[in-house]
Design a protein around this motif. Structure first.
Motif, PDB file in Angstrom:
ATOM      1  N   GLN C  21      13.952   6.954  12.529  1.00 59.81           N
ATOM      2  CA  GLN C  21      13.459   5.633  12.918  1.00 59.81           C
ATOM      3  C   GLN C  21      14.234   5.039  14.096  1.00 59.81           C
ATOM      4  O   GLN C  21      13.863   4.003  14.616  1.00 59.81           O
ATOM      5  CB  GLN C  21      13.558   4.685  11.719  1.00 59.81           C
ATOM      6  N   LEU C  23      17.015   3.415  14.285  1.00 56.98           N
ATOM      7  CA  LEU C  23      17.606   2.096  14.084  1.00 56.98           C
ATOM      8  C   LEU C  23      19.120   2.259  13.943  1.00 56.98           C
ATOM      9  O   LEU C  23      19.594   3.289  13.475  1.00 56.98           O
ATOM     10  CB  LEU C  23      17.046   1.452  12.816  1.00 56.98           C
ATOM     11  N   CYS C 114      21.369  -3.090  13.651  1.00 51.79           N
ATOM     12  CA  CYS C 114      19.986  -3.503  13.465  1.00 51.79           C
ATOM     13  C   CYS C 114      19.360  -2.838  12.247  1.00 51.79           C
ATOM     14  O   CYS C 114      18.348  -3.299  11.733  1.00 51.79           O
ATOM     15  CB  CYS C 114      19.174  -3.213  14.715  1.00 51.79           C
ATOM     16  N   ALA C 115      20.006  -1.746  11.781  1.00 48.23           N
ATOM     17  CA  ALA C 115      19.462  -1.109  10.582  1.00 48.23           C
ATOM     18  C   ALA C 115      19.512  -2.072   9.401  1.00 48.23           C
ATOM     19  O   ALA C 115      18.641  -2.041   8.528  1.00 48.23           O
ATOM     20  CB  ALA C 115      20.249   0.152  10.267  1.00 48.23           C
ATOM     21  N   GLY C 118      16.746  -4.303   9.772  1.00 44.63           N
ATOM     22  CA  GLY C 118      15.547  -3.463   9.615  1.00 44.63           C
ATOM     23  C   GLY C 118      15.230  -3.211   8.157  1.00 44.63           C
ATOM     24  O   GLY C 118      14.078  -3.305   7.727  1.00 44.63           O
TER      25      GLY C 118
END
Lengths: 198, 900, 193, 352
Positions: C21, C23, C114-115, C118
């Motif tokens: 992904q 992230l 940001c994970a 997310g």
């Protein structure tokens, strides 16, 4: 209008709650100390030479912790810069020439028959490595000398020499081998010299 | 005799053996070379200390160097001859550097010195046998050169299960041990028996590789005949089964824990050569002066084993084995796996040289260029220490020391098996050696920087404390000044009213004098400071003016001090006079004053001791402390006496204060420190003398030895705190004498240096003249000045020489006088004299300084040469007279002291 | 039960937050220089991610949803994450100096990961329940830690390799991450959720 | 007398240089190449030629750009080895640009950007293979079938192969068929027994052809072990893990899984075990590490074959374990002489 107020209210409430939690935690779990200065100080060579513009290594460590450049220490040289860069997680930069150049390890030696016993070098020595009394000949304890040069300037009769520590059979060591196909790599000097390892 | 069980070890390689070449010919005995070179550091540890001087005649087997500390060894003359030099020569070392060697020129007679074998080794104590082995210079002959007696001593830590004799000799080419076993089988077995007697191990095993059938057979025959319990363990041929750790694993299945010695798991390993050397030493009294060495390689026409005298240059052996210089491409000391290349054939054979491999290019071709490591893992399969050589290589290349250590870099025995099998021709061992030394250097640097930091911080703390103290004092003084002034006013009329030397008046007077002295001193200090500044800024006129003032001020202070001393001296007399009458008041005053003195001295003492704690090496401080302590004692005595006298109204007597033992001890310590300093100084002088090749060099050496002995003695005395009072006292009594002796020695050395200096200066002037420089140029150079200086110094020293003892006493006393003057302590009878001496000394120093200055001026203004020279002469005259006076004063002072 | 297991496998391998992904790439590239530090970062992230997915779930379900303020989710999640991170840092600093030394500066760094945000947002969009949210956060963290630790061990090797100067450092790191993502494509279609 | 001064040891084992090692591995692939050519036509050889030329050219180009001595590094045969491994791994009639892409990517990105031989963390051949497998799935799935099973009823001639590779052979479909693994993957809802009886790729001749190929690589691999160029640890662990996994799942669910034997003799099992996984540069160092590494690949192969999106998992399994190899190395150090325990991990300062 109500939605806006509600939204603002909820956000403010959330912020207040979280702020309170953090505020409480800050008081409840307060910890003293700034170990980074100690860590930096431990990496500096402790010559106390003042070439960085600070009176000793610890003041420079404090200055680094406050954001001074890490390349002001000639006695430590590139190795110290690298270590500091690793510690502080910043880019390793080349030594700042304004503060001096990296030299081989040296110690001060007093030409004893010329020494007039003025004790000025004793006062200048940051690590008490010079022995002597007024009107008596002085001598440098070579093992304690950090090679900081500070005693050279004050000597009124210029009887202090900085002598490079030579290699004897006991201190000699093997060189690092030249590496892969050393002979064939001579032409690509640019490829290896410019790089600064991480 | 039964067969021993054999285990195995990880890794190992099978390089071509190449042992047959050197076994073709019988054992050779080369002729005497034209000179023997004996390096002082043939073993691990401190280099030996030479006992002989250049020009000495030595006999074969005579001790020429002794051990220098615990981990060191003796060295003996391998043949009879003359010591021609003790100098730096190329030594057998991978660096190709030089080290100090004793050079013997053989006389060709090979005359033995008287040998003293140790016949009753079974009956005498083991410690004595070990000491004897040490004196015979026996060290491990396998490789590292560990002094044998140290190794044996280490083996006493734990009861030994195994005593292993290392006869594996796994390196290719080398057959020296093989030949030694064949030639000296009986000696070897006897040597093992002696060692077994010393260590008493459960099992004695000879570990030998199966590629030496002749040696095994010879051993078996001898052991069988003697019905010995010694076992022979024949191990399969595999490199490096001769490594100590690997052989231990082969024979016992045990591993030596990392960082420990075999002795820690109850195992002792000795090389066969060492066993034979032990036998020769004990049975015949022969020290270790020769060894078996293999001469081999394609560049030799007659490869063979030789019994060679230590110190024989390799070149001599190459000639003996008929080397072909054209074919010789690589000269290796040791075997092809772990030996190191030699720069030159001039290096000598040492106690650990088991092989000289003179290889041709075809035989040992230069290594292929290094290629990338492909992690093939062949090195890992070959490593006898089960390391991961390729990982270590990566860490070494990227200088990741911590990881390299974590991967046990320091367990690498540098056997070279990994490099041998590496398909990419990577010099792995060199990488490891480099990394190991880098790590060691880094460690040392850390230790040093920590030390520097400590010292820096201690200094800073001390300076801060001093500043704070000064500030506090300043404040205190500010407060005290008004009251003091009032007191003074009060005292003045009393002074005038009392013309007689009545006791209270005396005190007042002394007080006043003290104040005067203090004022004078502060003035003096100020002037000195000004003088210093002037010197720094080079205001010539000012300097002389100031100097004059300083001298005057000094004179004034000295005068005042003299007066004070007289007054104080008068006080007890007065007290005595008053004592017949019941007059407690003056005595009380006296008592008060004495008590104040005690308190004052005590405070000062404490302060000094604190300083001393900060800088334990400060000799000056120590001196001061001792004097203070003595003063304190005196003062305390006076107090007690005075209080006694008040009680019993008995007259106070001036008996000499008794010195406490603790004081004696302290003094002893100081003496030891002085002696040490003297040793250092003499050593330095020696070096210097060697540099300029002064004729006094031998004398200085002698002095050095004496000084060292002296220092050792004192240290010993210090090391025994349990010595009885009497002993301490006697030593203490001896100590000052020794200091005198030291001082005399020092003087001699100074004299030598001065002489050398004169010589050097003369030589240089001569040189300049030869170079065709005209007079003025020579004048302008520093040499004439130096010559004059040196001559002056020489003259002064020679003058001093005539009364060496007195001067030394003077120096000894000087500290005391100074301290007394400073502390304003009770006056002693010699105070007067001491002050005068001091004054004269200052005058002498001043005169010297002036001469220096004038000389400098002469340099800068050669046009005024005449007038300046005149000045110089007059100053010199002044100097001489001052010196003469000083001498006289010192003399009388000594007499005074002796009388007391 | 199987469902929970599948969530874990999915988040750790198949839909790995970093390599599939993409992230949380900044801490992935930033703190993968040394193995020790990456292990510290992995531990810190696992702890914070799990805790923050729990907290954000609670905030969303019990504060935002009842008032119909779902559109405030991003800003409130950021708040939640920041508080969790800060609070954790203080507590760890006080209670376990040793752990604090190991985690060190990585704790505050997680805020910028940001994970973490997310995961919180995906929990909402996937309409995960309480347990699923926690597992999803935990799985994502384990997946992050897993590749971070492996990547840092590999980067230690790459750092001493003879990489051309222009590719030194982050450049070769990105290439390596790309090749690792290629390898992770082998897990494609392994689990479908 | 100019004496050479170098460090010890002064002698080296003769012959076994890096280039020799590479040559031997290339030689050991010959049985496999012969069998592949015999079964699937000239395409394999043409692929090999294209791959070798591409490899040498791209390696030389990068070396030239980096101003290294081209000759010195080309002579280590490592680029050729990568080319050979890729050449035999790609389908025989794959268009030429696929081969070129794979090889160039392998040499440039997977090898030279990391600094060339010895520095690459991933197996270059497998990186090249994976990149074309992901990018061009259609040509990559076109394996030729044994002549008795395909509609053309014969193998491709040399000219036909050339045409297929460089141009586009219009009738190529009549020569190709799915590999057994592909066939088994797409059995969909059929149970194993029906699949083996109904799907063409799972019939005797097709399975036998792959058995031959795998046996040929087994022979080559055993030769490498015999020459002590590789150790037994990786292949045995890999095949063992594959055997155990497939065996265990076959016992649990015989209706939907294939036999362990099927897994061992189809696809690139032997080729991967002996030639790919044993690449020393990108695999683990210690013997224990090699066992873990091999077993990991074996397990991943089975997982990807059974549940993943690709019929064969060797390339991805190897790449994933390459990825893990440095960490495994840290935790599988052998016990050093004189130490009670092996050190693991990186804890600096801890000692035993």
């Amino acid at each position: 209008m109500l939605t806006v107020l509600l939204a603002i209210g909820i956000l403010v409430l959330l912020s207040l709650i979280f702020g309170a939690i953090l505020g409480y935690a800050n008081v409840r779990f307060h910890v003293e100390g700034d170990p980074i200065v100690d860590q930096i100080d431990a990496l500096l060579p402790q010559t106390q030479c003042g070439q960085c513009g600070h009176p000793g290594c610890r003041p420079y460590a404090e200055a680094i912790a406050n954001g001074e450049a890490i390349n002001h220490c000639p006695p430590g040289g590139q190795a110290t810069i690298q270590a500091l860069a690793d510690l502080l997680d910043v880019e390793a930069i080349p030594l700042d020439g304004d503060h001096g150049t990296e030299t081989a390890k040296r110690v001060a030696v007093i030409r004893e028959d010329e020494c007039i016993g003025c004790t000025k070098c004793i006062q200048a020595c940051p690590v008490d490595a010079i022995l002597g009394a007024a009107k008596q000949m002085h001598t440098v304890i070579a093992d304690e000398c950090t090679g900081c040069d500070l005693c050279v300037e004050p000597c009124p009769v210029d009887c202090i020499d900085m002598v490079e520590v030579g290699v004897t059979a006991k201190t000699w060591s093997w060189d690092k081998p030249q590496g892969i196909a050393a002979t064939s790599l001579n032409i690509i000097a640019t490829d290896r010299q410019t790089e600064v390892a991480h | 005799m039964q067969a021993a069980k054999i285990f195995s070890f990880h890794g190992g390689i099978h390089p071509a053996e190449n042992k047959a070449q050197s076994l073709q010919l019988p054992l050779g005995r080369p002729s005497l070379p034209s000179e023997l070179i004996l390096p002082l550091g043939q073993h691990i540890g401190q280099s030996s200390r030479p006992l002989v001087k250049v020009g000495d005649k030595v006999l074969k087997g005579e001790t020429i160097a002794i051990n220098n500390g615990f981990l060191s060894s003796f060295l003996h003359a391998p043949t009879s001859g003359t010591i021609t030099a003790i100098e730096e020569r190329l030594i057998a070392h991978p660096s190709g550097l030089s080290d100090l060697c004793i050079i013997i020129s053989p006389d060709g007679h090979d005359t033995w010195t008287t040998l003293e074998p140790l016949h009753h080794w079974q009956d005498i104590s083991k410690t004595d046998v070990l000491a004897y082995l040490s004196e015979m210079g026996i060290i491990g002959m396998g490789g590292a050169g560990f002094p044998t007696q140290v190794k044996l001593q280490g083996a006493y830590k734990n009861p030994l299960t195994h005593f292993i004799i290392n006869a594996a000799e796994c390196e290719p080419y080398i057959t020296a041990d093989d030949m030694l076993i064949r030639e000296k089988t009986l000696e070897l077995v006897l040597g093992i028996e002696i060692l077994q007697h010393l260590v008493q191990a459960d099992h004695v095993v000879i570990g030998i590789e199966d590629n030496k059938p002749t040696a095994i057979a010879a051993l078996q025959a001898v052991l069988g005949k003697r019905n010995s319990k010694i076992q022979i363990a024949v191990v399969p041929t595999k490199y490096p089964s001769g490594g100590e750790k690997q052989l231990i694993q082969l024979l016992t299945g045990k591993e030596v824990p990392s960082g420990q010695y075999p002795a820690d798991i109850g195992i002792l390993c000795q090389n066969v050569g060492t066993c034979v050397a032990v036998h020769d030493a004990i049975t015949f009294g022969k020290p270790l002066i020769s060894r078996f060495t293999t001469l081999t390689g394609d560049a030799l026409k007659a490869p063979q084993n030789v019994e060679v005298l230590l110190g024989t240059p390799v070149a001599h052996l190459l000639d003996y084995a008929e080397s072909e210089p054209k074919k010789l491409n690589r000269l290796i000391m040791g075997g092809p796996m772990m030996g190191y290349t030699l720069n030159s054939a001039a290096v000598p054979i040492v106690k650990t040289s088991n092989c000289i491999l003179a290889a041709s290019k075809k035989e040992l071709p230069p290594p292929a260029p290094e290629q990338a490591c492909i992690r093939c893992g062949m090195c890992e399969q070959a490593c006898p220490a089960s390391l991961l050589p390729q990982q270590l290589l990566w860490f070494s290349k990227s200088q990741e020391f911590e990881k390299a250590e974590h991967h046990n870099l320091f367990d690498c025995i540098e056997c070279g098996a990994c490099s041998y099998v590496c398909p990419s021709s990577i010099p792995l061992v060199q990488y490891y050696r480099h990394t190991k030394s880098s790590i060691r250097e880094a460690r040392e640097a850390t230790v040093k920087s920590d030390l520097a930091k400590q010292r820096f911080e201690a200094r800073k703390a001390r300076q801060d404390a001093e500043a704070a103290e000064k500030e506090a004092k300043r404040l205190a003084r500010q407060k005290a000044t008004p009251s003091k002034a009032a007191e003074e006013k009060k005292a003045a009329p009393a002074n005038a009213a009392a013309p007689l030397a009545a006791a209270p008046a005396t005190t007042d007077e002394s007080k006043k004098l003290k104040v005067d002295i203090a004022i004078g001193k502060s003035k003096l200090k100020k002037l000195q400071k000004q003088l210093l500044e002037a010197q720094e800024n080079e205001h010539v006129e000012e300097i002389s003016n100031l100097q004059l003032q300083v001298t005057e001020q000094e004179k004034a202070v000295a005068l005042l001090e003299e007066q004070l001393a007289k007054t104080v001296e008068a006080a007890p007399i007065a007290a005595e006079a008053n004592a017949t009458k019941p007059a407690p008041a003056p005595v009380n005053d006296e008592l008060k004053k004495a008590k104040v003195d005690v308190a004052l001295i005590g405070v000062k003492l404490k302060k000094l001791q604190k300083q001393l704690a900060d800088t334990p090496d400060d000799q000056e401080l120590k001196d001061k402390i001792t004097t203070f302590e003595a003063d304190l004692k005196t003062a305390q005595d006076t107090v007690s006496k005075l209080s006694d006298s008040t009680q019993t109204t008995m007259s106070a007597s001036t008996t000499e204060p008794k010195t406490a033992i603790s004081d004696e001890l302290k003094k002893l310590k100081i003496d030891a420190a002085i002696a040490k300093a003297a040793v250092k100084k003499v050593e330095k002088a020696l070096k210097k003398a060697e540099e300029i090749q002064a004729p006094e060099i031998n004398a200085i050496r002698q002095q050095l030895k004496e000084a060292q002995q002296r220092a050792d003695e004192l240290e010993n005395a210090l090391a025994n705190p349990a010595t009885t009072t009497t002993k301490t006292e006697t030593i203490a009594e001896v100590a000052p004498n020794s200091v005198d002796a030291d001082a005399a020695k020092k003087r001699k050395i100074d004299l030598a240096i001065a002489k050398a200096g004169v010589k050097k200066a003369e030589k240089n002037i001569q040189l300049l003249k030869e170079q065709g420089k005209d007079e003025s140029e020579i004048e302008a150079s520093e040499w004439p000045k130096k010559l004059i200086e040196a001559q002056e110094k020489l003259a002064a020293l020679e003058a001093e020489e005539s009364t060496p003892v007195t001067t030394s006493v003077a120096t000894h006393v000087e500290g005391t006088t100074e301290a007394i003057a400073k502390s304003q302590a009770k006056a002693e009878p010699e105070m007067d004299l001491a002050n005068q001496i001091k004054k004269e000394k200052i005058a002498v120093a001043l005169a010297k300084a002036q001469i220096n200055k004038l000389n400098k001026r002469l340099e800068s203004a050669p046009e005024d040469a005449d007038s300046i020279n005149q000045e110089i002469t007059s100053t010199e005259q002044r100097l001489q007279s001052a010196e003469a006076l000083l001498e006289k004063l010192i003399h009388s002072q000594t007499n005074l002291q002796e009388n007391r | 039960m199987t469902e929970y297991l599948l969530i874990l496998v999915s988040t750790i391998l198949v839909n790995n937050f970093v390599l599939v992904q993409f992230l949380g790439l900044c801490p992935f590239m930033g703190v993968s220089g040394k193995l020790e530090t990456s292990i510290g970062m992995a531990m810190a992230t696992t702890f914070v991610l799990t805790l923050s997915s729990l907290c954000s779930y609670l905030t969303y379900t019990y504060i935002l949803q009842p008032f119909g303020l779902e559109y405030l989710q991003t800003i409130s999640f950021i708040l939640v994450i920041a508080v969790v991170v800060q609070f954790t840092e203080m507590v760890v600093h006080k209670t376990s100096p040793l752990l604090y030394r190991v985690l060190g500066i990585f704790l505050p760094l997680i805020t910028t990961n940001c994970a973490v945000l997310g995961v919180a947002l995906q929990n909402i969009s996937k309409q995960n329940g309480f347990v699923e949210s926690i597992l999803y956060g935990f799985g994502a963290a384990v997946g992050f830690s897993f590749v971070l630790v492996l990547f840092s061990a590999m980067r230690e090797r790459i750092n001493v390799a003879d990489v051309p100067t222009v590719f030194k450092g982050s450049a070769i790191g990105m290439i390596t991450a790309g090749l690792m993502a290629l390898a992770f494509m082998g897990f494609t279609a392994l689990v479908q959720i | 007398m100019a004496l050479l001064r170098i460090t010890s040891p002064h002698t080296q084992r003769a012959g076994r240089r890096t280039a020799w090692v590479m040559q031997m591995v290339i030689l050991a692939t010959i049985p496999g190449i012969v069998v592949q050519t015999w079964l699937f036509g000239w395409g394999t050889l043409i692929n090999l030629m294209i791959a070798c030329i591409t490899a040498l050219l791209s390696e030389a180009a990068i070396l030239a750009i980096r101003r290294r001595q081209v000759g010195f590094f080309l002579k280590d045969y490592s680029a050729l080895l990568t080319a050979v491994l890729l050449g035999v791994a790609l389908p025989p009639v794959v268009p030429w640009w696929v081969t070129v892409t794979a090889v160039a990517f392998a040499i440039i990105f997977a090898k030279q950007l990391y600094g060339g031989l010895g520095n690459n963390p991933f197996n270059p051949a497998m990186v090249g293979y994976a990149i074309v497998l992901v990018s061009f799935p259609v040509p990559m799935s076109q394996w030729l079938g044994v002549h008795s099973m395909v509609s053309a009823g014969e193998t491709m001639s040399f000219m036909q192969s050339l045409q297929a590779i460089f141009h586009q052979l219009p009738v190529i479909d009549s020569y190709t068929m799915a590999t057994p693994l592909d066939g088994f993957k797409h059995k969909d809802l059929l149970d194993s027994q029906t699949a083996f009886s109904s799907i063409a790729a799972l019939q005797g001749p097709s399975l036998n052809s792959w058995l031959w190929v795998n046996l040929a690589y087994l022979v080559g691999g055993l030769a490498l072990i015999g020459l002590r160029i590789i150790t037994w640890h990786t292949p045995v662990a890999l095949l063992g893990a594959l055997l155990v996994m497939s065996g265990a799942f076959h016992l649990l669910d015989p209706t939907n899984t294939a036999t362990p034997f099927f897994h061992l003799i189809t696809g690139a099992a032997m080729f991967g075990a002996f030639f790919i996984a044993t690449d020393p540069v990108s695999s683990c160092t210690s013997n224990r590490g090699k066992l873990i590494y091999g077993a990991g690949i074996g397990i991943l192969i089975y997982i990807i074959r059974s549940w993943g999106g690709y019929p064969d998992g060797v390339a991805f399994g190897v790449l994933l374990m390459n990825f893990a190899a440095p960490l495994i190395d840290y935790y599988t150090q052998p016990r050093t002489y004189g130490h009670k325990k092996a050190k693991t991990g990186l804890k600096v300062g801890e000692d035993n």
